[in-house]
Design a protein around this motif. Structure first.
Motif, short mmCIF file in Angstrom:
data_model
loop_
_atom_site.label_atom_id
_atom_site.label_comp_id
_atom_site.label_asym_id
_atom_site.label_seq_id
_atom_site.Cartn_x
_atom_site.Cartn_y
_atom_site.Cartn_z
N UNK A 15 -12.47 -7.68 36.39
CA UNK A 15 -12.44 -6.67 37.43
C UNK A 15 -11.16 -5.86 37.31
N UNK A 16 -11.10 -4.76 38.06
CA UNK A 16 -9.89 -3.95 38.10
C UNK A 16 -9.41 -3.85 39.54
N UNK A 17 -8.14 -3.45 39.70
CA UNK A 17 -7.55 -3.30 41.02
C UNK A 17 -6.61 -2.10 41.02
N UNK A 18 -6.57 -1.43 42.16
CA UNK A 18 -5.67 -0.30 42.38
C UNK A 18 -5.10 -0.41 43.79
N UNK A 19 -4.25 0.53 44.15
CA UNK A 19 -3.74 0.63 45.52
C UNK A 19 -3.07 -0.65 46.01
N UNK A 20 -2.38 -1.35 45.13
CA UNK A 20 -1.64 -2.54 45.53
C UNK A 20 -2.48 -3.80 45.68
N UNK A 21 -3.75 -3.75 45.34
CA UNK A 21 -4.59 -4.94 45.41
C UNK A 21 -4.11 -5.97 44.39
N UNK A 22 -4.40 -7.23 44.67
CA UNK A 22 -4.00 -8.34 43.80
C UNK A 22 -5.24 -8.96 43.17
N UNK A 23 -5.23 -9.08 41.85
CA UNK A 23 -6.30 -9.75 41.12
C UNK A 23 -5.95 -11.23 41.01
N UNK A 37 -2.33 -3.41 32.31
CA UNK A 37 -1.69 -2.66 33.39
C UNK A 37 -1.22 -1.30 32.90
N UNK A 38 -1.56 -0.28 33.67
CA UNK A 38 -1.05 1.07 33.47
C UNK A 38 0.02 1.28 34.54
N UNK A 39 1.31 1.23 34.16
CA UNK A 39 2.38 1.30 35.16
C UNK A 39 2.53 2.67 35.83
N UNK A 40 2.03 3.73 35.24
CA UNK A 40 2.11 5.05 35.84
C UNK A 40 1.05 5.21 36.93
N UNK A 41 -0.19 4.89 36.59
CA UNK A 41 -1.31 5.01 37.54
C UNK A 41 -1.43 3.79 38.45
N UNK A 42 -0.72 2.70 38.12
CA UNK A 42 -0.78 1.44 38.85
C UNK A 42 -2.21 0.92 38.95
N UNK A 84 -6.82 5.11 33.97
CA UNK A 84 -5.77 4.55 33.12
C UNK A 84 -5.80 5.19 31.74
N UNK A 85 -4.67 5.14 31.03
CA UNK A 85 -4.58 5.65 29.67
C UNK A 85 -4.20 4.50 28.74
#
Length: 164
Positions: A15-23, A37-42, A84-85
């Motif tokens: 799965x993926x997570x954004x907006x501060x979610x925790x996997x 992890x894409x550190x720019x797009x988080x 993500x890139x």
């Protein structure tokens, strides 16, 4: 690491997570918990890889998340679709333990080490660096990956919690 926005990743799942979610995934013995992890797009992604290669697949309904060679490309596709890139992605992984000691081990019994080797080979193919890992040993792990900070927390009964 207790967060309200928790995304659970089951065995042979991703799965993926954004907006501060925790996997989070549990039960990593010989399995590998791989995070991208894409550190720019988080944008974070996690796969709970059970086996090194889909060449041995025998199930009638194929589960791409079960195998390193199919889970990582699928995880990449989902992360790219979310923005993500690939050139910015960094990998961390944990697990890949040798849970049972057996004399005269054949390669087929080295599931944990083979999972780590296979994940590493697939990441190398995509030129994604592994920036940290906690693999091997003979103990289980639970991991949580914070999509806001890019931090991987690893818990084990024997060694407590550490972050990489």
């Amino acid at each position: 690491m207790i967060q309200q926005n928790l995304v659970k990743v089951g065995m042979a799942d991703l799965n993926i997570a954004t907006d501060g979610a925790v996997l989070k995934t549990t039960g990593l013995g010989s399995c590998v918990g791989l995070t991208l992890y894409d550190p720019i797009k988080k944008i974070a992604g996690m796969a709970h890889v059970m086996l090194p290669s889909s060449d041995i697949a025998r199930e009638t309904t194929f589960n791409f998340a079960k195998y390193a060679d199919t889970a990582i490309p699928e995880l990449l596709d989902r992360m790219i679709a979310a923005g993500a890139h690939v050139v910015r992605l960094k990998a961390k992984m944990a697990g890949g333990a040798q849970m049972f000691a057996m004399s005269g081990q054949t390669d087929s019994l080295r599931i944990g080490p083979r999972n780590v080797e296979s994940c590493t080979a697939v990441l190398n193919r995509f030129k994604i660096p592994i920036v940290a890992q906690d693999t091997g040993g003979s103990f289980g792990r639970t991991i949580e990956f914070d999509s806001a900070k890019g931090m991987l927390a690893i818990r084990s009964v024997q060694f407590g919690t550490k972050e990489i």
